[in-house]
Scaffold this active site. Structure first.
Site, mmCIF file in Angstrom:
data_model
loop_
_atom_site.group_PDB
_atom_site.id
_atom_site.type_symbol
_atom_site.label_atom_id
_atom_site.label_comp_id
_atom_site.label_asym_id
_atom_site.label_seq_id
_atom_site.Cartn_x
_atom_site.Cartn_y
_atom_site.Cartn_z
ATOM 1 N N SER A 89 -3.400 0.098 -7.914
ATOM 2 C CA SER A 89 -4.381 -0.613 -7.094
ATOM 3 C C SER A 89 -5.572 -1.031 -7.952
ATOM 4 O O SER A 89 -5.883 -0.372 -8.948
ATOM 5 C CB SER A 89 -4.870 0.326 -5.996
ATOM 6 N N TYR A 92 -8.398 8.099 -4.402
ATOM 7 C CA TYR A 92 -7.364 7.058 -4.430
ATOM 8 C C TYR A 92 -7.324 6.377 -5.812
ATOM 9 O O TYR A 92 -6.252 6.168 -6.395
ATOM 10 C CB TYR A 92 -7.708 6.064 -3.324
ATOM 11 N N LYS A 124 -4.278 6.335 -8.397
ATOM 12 C CA LYS A 124 -3.669 5.046 -8.737
ATOM 13 C C LYS A 124 -3.691 4.775 -10.243
ATOM 14 O O LYS A 124 -2.763 4.175 -10.777
ATOM 15 C CB LYS A 124 -4.371 3.914 -7.971
HETATM 16 P P1 NAI Z 1 0.659 1.317 4.965
HETATM 17 O O1 NAI Z 1 -0.188 2.430 5.479
HETATM 18 O O2 NAI Z 1 1.055 0.230 5.906
HETATM 19 O O3 NAI Z 1 1.991 1.879 4.308
HETATM 20 C C1 NAI Z 1 2.102 3.125 3.710
HETATM 21 C C2 NAI Z 1 3.322 3.799 4.306
HETATM 22 O O4 NAI Z 1 3.547 5.021 3.599
HETATM 23 C C3 NAI Z 1 3.151 4.162 5.787
HETATM 24 O O5 NAI Z 1 4.215 3.582 6.552
HETATM 25 C C4 NAI Z 1 3.204 5.678 5.795
HETATM 26 O O6 NAI Z 1 3.824 6.216 6.956
HETATM 27 C C5 NAI Z 1 3.998 5.973 4.522
HETATM 28 N N1 NAI Z 1 3.722 7.301 4.010
HETATM 29 C C6 NAI Z 1 2.514 7.909 3.895
HETATM 30 N N2 NAI Z 1 2.652 9.125 3.386
HETATM 31 C C7 NAI Z 1 3.987 9.313 3.153
HETATM 32 C C8 NAI Z 1 4.739 10.392 2.632
HETATM 33 N N3 NAI Z 1 4.148 11.515 2.240
HETATM 34 N N4 NAI Z 1 6.081 10.244 2.537
HETATM 35 C C9 NAI Z 1 6.703 9.102 2.951
HETATM 36 N N5 NAI Z 1 6.007 8.058 3.483
HETATM 37 C C10 NAI Z 1 4.677 8.159 3.572
HETATM 38 O O7 NAI Z 1 -0.139 0.713 3.732
HETATM 39 P P2 NAI Z 1 0.201 -0.463 2.698
HETATM 40 O O8 NAI Z 1 -1.039 -1.244 2.544
HETATM 41 O O9 NAI Z 1 1.450 -1.140 3.039
HETATM 42 O O10 NAI Z 1 0.368 0.380 1.352
HETATM 43 C C11 NAI Z 1 1.533 0.405 0.567
HETATM 44 C C12 NAI Z 1 1.149 0.808 -0.849
HETATM 45 O O11 NAI Z 1 0.370 -0.230 -1.447
HETATM 46 C C13 NAI Z 1 0.310 2.073 -0.930
HETATM 47 O O12 NAI Z 1 0.690 2.826 -2.061
HETATM 48 C C14 NAI Z 1 -1.083 1.548 -1.126
HETATM 49 O O13 NAI Z 1 -1.939 2.472 -1.740
HETATM 50 C C15 NAI Z 1 -0.808 0.336 -1.998
HETATM 51 N N6 NAI Z 1 -1.864 -0.638 -2.012
HETATM 52 C C16 NAI Z 1 -2.130 -1.388 -0.902
HETATM 53 C C17 NAI Z 1 -3.140 -2.333 -0.946
HETATM 54 C C18 NAI Z 1 -3.409 -3.242 0.184
HETATM 55 O O14 NAI Z 1 -4.233 -4.160 0.011
HETATM 56 N N7 NAI Z 1 -2.772 -3.070 1.338
HETATM 57 C C19 NAI Z 1 -3.999 -2.491 -2.142
HETATM 58 C C20 NAI Z 1 -3.598 -1.696 -3.263
HETATM 59 C C21 NAI Z 1 -2.566 -0.798 -3.172
#
Ligand code: NAI
Length: 305
Positions: free
Chosen positions: A156, A169, A173
């Site tokens: 990130s 975070y 990251k």
């Molecule tokens: P999101 O919250 O929609 O998706 C994350 C998913 O991971 C959720 O469905 C959640 O249930 C699942 N999860 C959480 N803990 C878990 C575990 N212990 N085991 C299995 N599943 C688990 O968020 P998003 O935005 O789609 O994030 C996806 C990735 O992208 C993350 O790693 C986030 O840090 C990264 N990211 C997202 C950004 C953004 O702008 N949305 C920016 C930079 C990085």
């Protein structure tokens, strides 16, 4: 060059929603068999109420099968070694191989560092950093035996550049970049390429962090081509791709050439030489840590000679 994943198997952690769902649909649309891993849960990693991500993960599987693709659900927690081993066993008995792992699962517990409970720091490190370590270790024997694998770590801009309120975070990251930097060296000989993605997208993770006009542009689907690129047959190794709203870029850690000040250098000399030693016009990205050590030793040797 075209990207087709027919016959390949992709595991995407945390793919019940957000970016993971978009990646899963994109892989499935190009022929991959997909494992939708998601334990469900709230944005901060707490227990969900009725409308859980596990239900959302089931919906993703349904979406893929409705489109004629193949997908299975796995409800494992990425922080559990047993769960990740079970996910690998389940994938092997369903599909017989594992070509791709996208470490995408994540949670947020934002607070300024001085107010952050150590438990919240650890929880975020655990899911993002250790979760990626544990999932990667679990798939590794299969990829090594196949002599083929593609692994993507989701980093990130918070880790690469910093973000107020996200010390936990950001640390996790950037830890993933440290992991990528070493795995790219250790695993290349097995045909396994490890890279990182720094996405920006409108998901439940960001829906209260940006204004609606920005969120409209930042679709998760606009990020997924970067993941497909990093998992292609000709994938690079150790790269960081940044992606959001249709723009794709490369991020690197660079070091200036520097200046030899001698073994008896003083802080005053560093201050006086700062403009020169910090000049980034000829800065380089090193392939491995020892390249930097080499520079120091060669400089000392040449200046003594
Ligand atoms: P999101 O919250 O929609 O998706 C994350 C998913 O991971 C959720 O469905 C959640 O249930 C699942 N999860 C959480 N803990 C878990 C575990 N212990 N085991 C299995 N599943 C688990 O968020 P998003 O935005 O789609 O994030 C996806 C990735 O992208 C993350 O790693 C986030 O840090 C990264 N990211 C997202 C950004 C953004 O702008 N949305 C920016 C930079 C990085």
């Amino acid at each position: 060059m075209s990207y087709n994943y027919t016959g390949q198997v992709a595991i995407i952690t945390g793919s019940g929603g957000g970016l993971g769902r978009a990646h899963a649909l994109a892989f499935a649309a190009r022929g991959a068999m997909v494992v939708i891993n998601d334990l469900g849960g709230t944005r901060d990693g707490g227990k969900s109420s009725e409308d859980t991500s596990l239900t959302a993960a089931e919906k993703v599987v349904q979406e893929i099968t409705d489109l004629g693709g193949k997908a299975i659900i796995n409800g494992g927690n990425v922080t559990s070694e047993d769960d990740m081993q079970a996910m690998v066993d389940q994938t092997m008995s369903a599909f017989g191989r594992i070509d791709i792992l996208v470490n995408n699962a994540g949670i947020l517990r934002d607070k300024t560092f001085s107010k952050m409970a150590i438990a919240d720091f650890k929880a975020v490190m655990d899911v993002h950093l250790m979760g990626s370590v544990i999932a990667t270790r679990a798939v590794l024997p299969v990829m090594q035996a196949q002599e083929y694998g593609r692994i993507v770590m989701t980093t990130s801009s918070s880790g690469l550049y910093g973000n107020f309120g996200q010390s936990n975070y950001g640390a996790a990251k950037l830890g993933l970049i440290g992991l990528t930097n070493t795995l790219k060296l250790e695993l290349f000989k097995y045909g396994i390429r490890v890279n990182a993605l720094a996405p920006v997208a409108a998901t439940r993770m960001t829906d209260d962090l940006m204004p609606p006009q920005m969120l409209d542009l930042l679709t998760p689907e606009s990020v997924s081509p970067a993941v497909l690129y990093l998992c292609g047959k000709e994938a690079p190794a150790g790269e960081i791709i940044t992606a959001g709203a249709g723009t794709f870029a490369r991020a690197q850690i660079l070091e200036s050439e520097g200046q030899y000040l001698g073994a008896d250098a003083t802080p005053e000399m560093i201050a006086e030489s700062w403009d020169k030693l910090s000049d980034m016009t000829t800065a380089k990205s090193y392939k491995q840590g020892s390249d930097q050590s080499q520079k120091f030793v060669v400089n000392a040797f040449e200046n003594k000679a």
